[in-house]
Write a protein that holds these residues in place. Structure first.
Motif, PDB file in Angstrom:
ATOM      1  N   UNK A 177       8.513 -47.337 -26.904  1.00 28.87           N
ATOM      2  CA  UNK A 177       7.908 -46.700 -28.067  1.00 28.87           C
ATOM      3  C   UNK A 177       8.928 -46.533 -29.193  1.00 28.87           C
ATOM      4  N   UNK A 178      10.156 -46.141 -28.799  1.00 26.14           N
ATOM      5  CA  UNK A 178      11.228 -45.977 -29.779  1.00 26.14           C
ATOM      6  C   UNK A 178      12.426 -46.790 -29.293  1.00 26.14           C
ATOM      7  N   UNK A 199      13.174 -42.629 -32.632  1.00 29.95           N
ATOM      8  CA  UNK A 199      12.333 -41.455 -32.429  1.00 29.95           C
ATOM      9  C   UNK A 199      12.097 -40.781 -33.774  1.00 29.95           C
ATOM     10  N   UNK A 200      10.881 -40.260 -34.020  1.00 26.67           N
ATOM     11  CA  UNK A 200      10.663 -39.533 -35.278  1.00 26.67           C
ATOM     12  C   UNK A 200      11.633 -38.362 -35.446  1.00 26.67           C
ATOM     13  N   UNK A 220      22.432 -36.359 -27.706  1.00 28.60           N
ATOM     14  CA  UNK A 220      20.992 -36.668 -27.611  1.00 28.60           C
ATOM     15  C   UNK A 220      20.774 -38.174 -27.460  1.00 28.60           C
ATOM     16  N   UNK A 251      14.718 -44.236 -22.546  1.00 26.23           N
ATOM     17  CA  UNK A 251      13.819 -44.266 -23.709  1.00 26.23           C
ATOM     18  C   UNK A 251      14.209 -45.322 -24.718  1.00 26.23           C
TER      19      UNK A 251
END
Lengths: 413, 351
Positions: free
Chosen positions: A178-179, A236-237, A246, A255
């Motif tokens: 997704x990211x 990621x947004x 992070x 991810x």
């Protein structure tokens, strides 16, 4: 809030955790006194801290403070009348700032005295004029981390350039990420550092030669910001809140498929206690801006320094530092970083840095006024990524801000 | 009370306040009026680093006869304050012509006002002030209401449950602010416990740090989480002192539960409400850790964080002192109405 007893208990638990080190070579310093050390929080520094603490005897106290605010604390401590720390671990960026303020102590005499005993190598000595001001021990760089399995599945080659990287991201997204991209884009220091990497990769200069006048408001800077904006679309947004820790987690949790991260975090990818992607992440130099160009990152090195204003036994402090960067410390922590000693055996985690150095990547700007430009650019890049300012306006504002601060610090008349 | 006895009581605290508050404050005022830096000159220098050897013109600290760096001190007067306030940017924003929009249409007064507001809050200090005030204004009434509700709730449960409930309510108060903010960041990042949980509840994927609005919301929520226990514990203590005679009298007079709260309990707790408001206004105005951890100043900045940035990024004690003083000034302005009220109450009490 806490009783003194509870605090004492916490204290001894923390101390116990630090002291419970694996078999460490015996330290044989016979001097007495107290040596206080401050260092940045990352894996190899914990290892060095243990080597230094092994020197503690009934007569010699060694305190090592490891914190992710070491930069701020060191600069304040070294500016004080008497520094509370006798040794500080600094990156090249901080070292030049301290040097330009005349706050570092030359240790040439001590180096000459102990060079043979501790096998100090010339490349470890940070020398300005005829004086040694720092003992460098590791190289670092932000470089490409990628998931080998994911790239293969999506039919993508590891990217050599940013256009290739940007072309690969939609495919990785289609393959279920997704990211797919991640990097530390947190407002301030982190995002300014990513900007610097891309701008250096395009051959950008920050200052007019031999002066502190800014030269970063140009088309190369706009292009770098544009690349960052396009990358952000695949992150990621929460991108603008992502700090190094992070980004590390995003990789460890599977991810992200590709990203830019510090070499000092490479070993953490294969730590099966916290990582779901053991042995799946590969490392390479950062992509170039154009085909055949230099990698878009900079070479960093870390060193130990001593403040000019200190009390206590400087020789004891120096010896503790020597134990921290000794050959034995390297041997017991070979995979933790890219040691500068010639006995260093490269491993898969050091591939990114080795490629970066071999490709002659730029050196991290080492002018003492660079940190002022870097701070102004941190705000500018964040504004552009958040869409609150167009790139040209943000760069103009950063230039204005930088000139103001450089005047206050006496670098521009 | 004889004056000597009075002096004996207050002198220690007066001395402590002079030494720990007045003196440092005077020092900050002094610092803010000056600028200083290490004198450097560009000299051809040979630098040898692990990356190679270079010879280049670099700024080198000038040393005095004793070998110490030469420090230049300049009288700055109000210049640091003007820089922090962004005086020149502000003047520019004020004078900008906004009579026509980007598309050439004449603008309404409201459009001109919002455009001006945007330009002003684009200047760092005013942007930070805007969110600091917003944060203070939003959190204060919410924590008062929540703290009161929790205090009433805990007060009415059976004795055995009270200890557990009080401990649970005080937990956020005990956690160190930076640790609290960091652990909350890890709760709200991608695929973190709370985001996954919200997704499972059908709220979809929520990214709490994606833009100014969500970041502000998160910082305010954390602020409420952090400050409510303080209000709760103070009001809970106050509830133990509500005289049962008054409450019983109210019930006998036919007051329902709401009327008892409205006319007996709240008036009784009023001085405590004023007290916690006072303390929270000062605390909220100093909001720092959540800004540092969540936004780094983007979309939501605070005056305290701005001061920290000036000190840490620019290594400029003087400008940071000016920023700190401007902040103190703001707290004083904010507290004036409450201080006047307290002063009047005190006078009435002694009259």
């Amino acid at each position: 809030m806490f009783s003194r007893r509870t605090l004492g208990l916490f204290g001894s638990i923390a101390l116990g955790a630090l002291m419970a080190s694996p078999a460490m070579a015996k330290c044989s310093i016979t001097r007495t006194g107290t040596v206080d050390v401050i260092g940045n929080a990352f894996p190899v520094i914990d290892h060095i801290a243990k080597a230094m603490q092994a020197c503690a005897t009934s007569g010699l106290t060694v305190n090592v403070k490891v914190t992710d605010k070491a930069r701020v604390e060191t600069e304040q401590a070294f500016a004080a009348g008497t520094s509370p720390f006798e040794i500080a671990h600094v990156s090249n960026g901080v070292l030049v700032n301290l040097l330009a303020k005349g706050q570092l102590q030359p240790m040439t005499d001590l180096v000459n005295k102990y060079k043979a005993q501790y096998k100090l190598e010339d490349r470890m000595l940070v020398t300005v004029g005829n004086e040694v001001y720092g003992i460098a021990f590791m190289a670092n760089a932000q470089h490409l981390f990628y998931r080998k399995d994911a790239l293969e599945k999506a039919g993508v080659q590891p990217p050599k350039t940013y256009p290739e990287l940007l072309a690969a991201l939609p495919k990785l997204k289609a393959a279920g990420f997704e990211t797919p991209f991640t990097a530390a884009y947190k407002t301030g220091w982190d995002v300014a550092t990513e900007f610097t990497n891309l701008y250096l990769g395009a051959g950008g200069e920050f200052f007019a030669p031999g002066s502190a006048m800014p030269a970063f408001n140009n088309a190369k800077a706009v292009a770098a910001l544009d690349t960052m904006t396009r990358l952000k679309a695949f992150m990621s947004p929460n991108a603008q809140a992502l700090a190094t820790a992070d980004v590390t987690t995003a990789f460890q949790q599977g991810q992200a498929a590709m990203g830019i991260l510090w070499a000092s975090r490479a070993a953490a990818m294969d730590d099966d206690k916290v990582s779901k992607v053991v042995n799946q992440i590969e490392f390479a130099a950062a992509p170039a801006v154009t085909a055949g160009g230099k990698p878009s990152n900079a070479i960093w090195w870390d060193a130990f320094v001593m403040p000019k204003q200190m009390d206590g036994d400087r020789e004891a402090a120096f010896l503790v530092m020597m134990e921290g960067v000794s050959e034995d410390t390297m041997k017991t922590g070979m995979t933790l970083t890219n040691w500068l000693r010639s006995g260093f055996q490269p491993n898969r985690h050091s591939k990114g840095v080795a490629e970066t150095i071999n490709a002659n990547a730029a050196m991290w700007p080492d002018q003492p006024y660079f940190s002022l430009a870097h701070a102004a650019l941190g705000k500018a890049a964040a504004d552009v990524l958040a869409g609150t300012k167009p790139a040209a306006q943000a760069l103009a504002d950063a230039e204005k801000e930088y000139v103001q601060t450089a005047k206050e610090r006496g670098f521009i008349k | 009370m004889p004056f000597r006895t009075f002096l004996g009581f207050v002198l220690p605290s007066v001395v402590a306040m002079l030494m720990l508050i007045a003196l440092p404050l005077a020092g900050v005022v002094y610092l803010s009026l000056w600028n200083s830096y290490t004198k450097t000159s560009f000299v051809e220098t040979t630098v040898r680093t692990p990356v190679g050897t270079r010879v280049e013109r670099r700024p080198v600290a000038e040393l005095d006869a004793a070998g110490n760096p030469v420090i230049v001190r300049e009288w700055y007067g109000s210049r640091n304050f003007e820089t922090v306030l962004g005086a020149s940017n502000l003047a520019e924003a004020w004078e900008r012509d906004r009579s026509v929009s980007a598309t050439g249409q004449p603008t309404s007064a409201w459009q001109r006002f919002t455009a001006l507001f945007r330009d002003v809050t684009n200047v760092k200090f005013w942007g930070a002030l805007e969110f600091t005030l917003l944060y203070t204004a939003v959190t204060t009434p919410i924590i008062l209401a929540l703290g009161f509700l929790i205090a009433m709730g805990v007060n009415s449960v059976v004795r055995e449950l009270k200890g557990v409930l009080i401990f649970a309510s005080l937990l956020p108060f005990i956690v160190t602010p930076v640790v609290g903010s960091l652990s909350i960041k890890w709760l709200f990042l991608d695929n973190a416990i709370i985001t996954v949980w919200l997704e499972q509840l059908g709220f979809g994927k929520i990214y709490f740090m994606q833009n100014a609005f969500t970041t502000r919301l998160l910082i305010i929520l954390v602020g409420i989480w952090k400050a409510t226990p303080f209000v709760f514990i103070v009001l809970y203590a106050g509830l133990q002192t509500v005289p049962s005679e008054t409450r019983e009298a109210a019930i006998i007079d036919g007051a329902n539960r709401w009327q008892t709260i409205r006319h007996v309990i709240i008036p009784h707790l009023m001085p405590l409400f004023v007290f916690v408001t006072l303390i929270h206004l000062m605390d909220a105005y100093r909001v720092f850790e959540p800004i540092l951890v969540f936004s780094g100043g983007q979309g939501a900045d605070s005056l305290q964080h701005l001061t920290y940035k000036i000190l840490s990024d620019e290594q400029n004690f003087h400008k940071a002192s000016a920023a700190a003083l401007l902040m103190v000034l703001g707290i004083v302005v904010l507290l004036v109405p409450l201080i006047i009220k307290t002063y009047k109450d005190q006078r009435r009490a002694f009259a």
